[in-house]
Design an enzyme around this catalytic site. Structure first.
Site, PDB file in Angstrom:
ATOM      1  N   ARG A  35       0.825  -1.209   0.000  1.00  0.00           N
ATOM      2  CA  ARG A  35       0.000   0.000   0.000  1.00  0.00           C
ATOM      3  C   ARG A  35       0.864   1.267   0.000  1.00  0.00           C
ATOM      4  NH1 ARG A  35      -5.108  -1.807   3.861  1.00  0.00           N
ATOM      5  NH2 ARG A  35      -6.394  -2.488   2.112  1.00  0.00           N
ATOM      6  N   LYS A 200     -14.018 -12.399   7.279  1.00  0.00           N
ATOM      7  CA  LYS A 200     -15.147 -11.574   7.722  1.00  0.00           C
ATOM      8  C   LYS A 200     -16.409 -11.973   6.972  1.00  0.00           C
ATOM      9  CE  LYS A 200     -12.282  -8.231   6.965  1.00  0.00           C
ATOM     10  NZ  LYS A 200     -11.867  -6.909   6.504  1.00  0.00           N
ATOM     11  N   GLY A 352      -7.354  -6.409   0.990  1.00  0.00           N
ATOM     12  CA  GLY A 352      -6.036  -6.169   1.546  1.00  0.00           C
ATOM     13  C   GLY A 352      -5.269  -7.460   1.759  1.00  0.00           C
ATOM     14  N   GLY A 376     -12.851  -3.454   1.195  1.00  0.00           N
ATOM     15  CA  GLY A 376     -14.250  -3.026   1.183  1.00  0.00           C
ATOM     16  C   GLY A 376     -14.568  -2.143  -0.009  1.00  0.00           C
TER      17      GLY A 376
HETATM   18  P1  ADP Z   1      -9.391  -9.519   2.392  1.00  0.00           P
HETATM   19  O1  ADP Z   1      -8.603  -8.564   3.249  1.00  0.00           O
HETATM   20  O2  ADP Z   1      -8.612 -10.012   1.223  1.00  0.00           O
HETATM   21  O3  ADP Z   1     -10.726  -8.965   2.017  1.00  0.00           O
HETATM   22  P2  ADP Z   1     -10.384 -10.875   4.711  1.00  0.00           P
HETATM   23  O4  ADP Z   1      -9.888  -9.797   5.591  1.00  0.00           O
HETATM   24  O5  ADP Z   1     -11.847 -11.032   4.561  1.00  0.00           O
HETATM   25  O6  ADP Z   1      -9.684 -10.805   3.276  1.00  0.00           O
HETATM   26  O7  ADP Z   1      -9.878 -12.282   5.265  1.00  0.00           O
HETATM   27  C1  ADP Z   1      -8.516 -12.598   5.384  1.00  0.00           C
HETATM   28  C2  ADP Z   1      -8.320 -13.573   6.506  1.00  0.00           C
HETATM   29  O8  ADP Z   1      -9.164 -14.694   6.374  1.00  0.00           O
HETATM   30  C3  ADP Z   1      -6.923 -14.116   6.555  1.00  0.00           C
HETATM   31  O9  ADP Z   1      -6.270 -13.599   7.682  1.00  0.00           O
HETATM   32  C4  ADP Z   1      -7.115 -15.633   6.655  1.00  0.00           C
HETATM   33  O10 ADP Z   1      -6.297 -16.238   7.629  1.00  0.00           O
HETATM   34  C5  ADP Z   1      -8.564 -15.741   7.065  1.00  0.00           C
HETATM   35  N1  ADP Z   1      -9.158 -17.027   6.700  1.00  0.00           N
HETATM   36  C6  ADP Z   1      -9.199 -17.606   5.500  1.00  0.00           C
HETATM   37  N2  ADP Z   1      -9.757 -18.819   5.557  1.00  0.00           N
HETATM   38  C7  ADP Z   1     -10.066 -19.044   6.832  1.00  0.00           C
HETATM   39  C8  ADP Z   1     -10.654 -20.135   7.539  1.00  0.00           C
HETATM   40  N3  ADP Z   1     -11.016 -21.243   6.919  1.00  0.00           N
HETATM   41  N4  ADP Z   1     -10.838 -20.002   8.871  1.00  0.00           N
HETATM   42  C9  ADP Z   1     -10.462 -18.876   9.500  1.00  0.00           C
HETATM   43  N5  ADP Z   1      -9.898 -17.814   8.890  1.00  0.00           N
HETATM   44  C10 ADP Z   1      -9.700 -17.896   7.580  1.00  0.00           C
HETATM   45 MG    MG Z   2      -8.707  -8.092   5.372  1.00  0.00          MG
END
Ligand code: ADP
Ligand code: MG
Length: 395
Positions: A35, A200, A352, A376
């Site tokens: 970033r 999330k 992110g 988001g």
């Molecule tokens: P992004 O930032 O790309 O939108 P998120 O913040 O929604 O993604 O999610 C990222 C997190 O999701 C990572 O830290 C990862 O460890 C977690 N994650 C992925 N799969 C699982 C799972 N099966 N159980 C718990 N956490 C998970």
């Molecule tokens: Mg995230």
């Protein structure tokens, strides 16, 4: 949107830039500076134009008051290295230190204000409160450049309200992001495949409703897969599950079926007794042991997702397929990233953690169509929503 060109001659002008420096930290070590690097084109351009550049940004989630844990000091240091010039860090957001730091700037110099979320007014729902902070920010500058793409979906003082108070423009990053993402929203080449994952669950369940009418296929992995699996009647052991969203998900599944949109769920998953464990095994999704949690999609699912991605003309991906931070649970995310590189379709990586995963896993960023810096914000653009931080730059 107004661009930096529209601001005219910037020599000697104080330009406030909202950047997104919300980088992952391990203590005070930045583990992914993507970033910060994404912010460089705008900052360099303003510095080259002879502006006095003042950057405001947030880091983490401090509770509306100063908290050393979330100081932007590591960011100031890294930004200085990348720019090859000193970055003065103010000791506060808009207080005496900020004022003095800005006053000391010469043409072509840059300062960073302390974490904007040390001030509770930044994220206040009350327009007058946000306005009061925006007034103080605006008093520090002659113009405003919005370049924190990761926050343009937020109606916050340093994103939205300050733009109402100063001549403003979109920075290079915001322009590039909006152009790439709007292409996917307004007229995606089909088949259009969306891959969703991450942790999330409830954050992203909201966008699925919208994507159902836009995408041809939705591939679901990550933590959220378990709420989907539960909605289909599977037992998910101790995996991440949002029980209160199961009915919503059932509604989505029905809606998708009606709309002729295919929702592809994993057929296998890597399970372990707990998060930190390397004692894992691959099981079919109908055989998740009661005392184990799913931490990644399995190899069969990776292959299934890969085929869908290779067959697509446009692919948007948001959210890792598993707990990729541990090598043992990174294979699913790797498989999806590799498919995005191998496909002939235009691939967009949003989120992110997804963008960080791509770099952490050693992929060359050039292999993707577009890697967004916003989670988001990119999702909301993909939904076709109007983002307050973008709309305010369009007048
Ligand atoms: P992004 O930032 O790309 O939108 P998120 O913040 O929604 O993604 O999610 C990222 C997190 O999701 C990572 O830290 C990862 O460890 C977690 N994650 C992925 N799969 C699982 C799972 N099966 N159980 C718990 N956490 C998970
Ligand atoms: Mg995230």
């Amino acid at each position: 949107m107004k661009t930096i060109d529209d601001l005219g001659d910037l020599r000697g002008k104080r330009v406030l830039v909202r950047s997104d420096f919300n980088v992952p930290l391990d203590g005070t070590t930045i583990t992914d500076d993507g970033r910060i690097r994404a912010a460089l084109p705008t900052l360099k351009r303003l510095l080259d134009a002879g502006a006095k550049v003042i950057v405001t940004a947030h880091l983490g989630r401090p509770k509306g008051e100063p908290d050393a844990t979330y100081s932007l000091a590591p960011v100031a240091a890294r930004l200085g290295e990348l720019l090859g010039q000193d970055v003065a860090l103010a000791g506060d957001v808009v207080g005496d230190s900020a004022k003095a730091t800005v006053a000391a700037l010469e043409d072509g110099q840059i300062a960073l204000l302390e974490n904007i979320r040390f001030d509770a007014r930044e994220t206040s729902k009350d327009e007058a409160e946000r306005g009061a902070l925006a007034d103080e920010l605006a008093a520090l500058a002659d113009a405003f450049v919005s370049d924190g793409f990761g926050v343009v979906h937020r109606k916050q003082a340093s994103v939205y309200d300050v733009a109402l108070r100063l001549p403003h423009a979109a920075g290079t990053l915001v322009l590039t992001e909006v152009e790439a993402l709007r292409k996917a929203v307004e007229d995606p080449e089909r088949p259009y495949v969306v891959v969703l994952g991450g942790a999330k669950v409830s954050d992203k369940l909201g966008v699925i409703g919208n994507l159902i009418t836009k995408a041809d296929k939705l591939l679901i992995g990550g933590g959220m897969m378990f709420t989907f699996l539960k909605a289909q009647g599977y037992e998910v052991g101790s995996s991440l599950l949002e029980q209160d969203q199961v009915d919503t998900v059932k509604g989505y599944l029905a809606q998708a079926q009606e709309a002729g949109v295919e929702i592809v769920l994993p057929v296998d998953t890597l399970v372990a007794p707990e998060f930190g464990s390397d004692d894992f095994e691959t099981v079919a999704v109908d055989a998740i042991p009661a005392d184990k949690m799913g931490l990644d999609i399995g190899p069969k699912s990776g292959q299934l997702f890969r085929e869908a991605i290779l067959g697509a003309k446009t692919i948007a991906w948001n959210g890792p397929m598993g707990v990729f931070e541990r090598a043992a649970y990174a294979e699913g995310t790797k498989a999806v990233a590799q498919a995005l590189v191998d496909t002939e379709g235009f691939s967009i990586v949003g989120g992110g953690d997804s963008a960080a995963a791509v770099r952490l896993l050693g992929f060359d960023e050039a292999g993707f169509g577009h890697i967004s810096t916003g989670g988001g914000a990119s999702l909301e653009l993909l939904e076709g929503k109007t983002l307050p931080g973008i709309a305010v730059l369009e007048d």
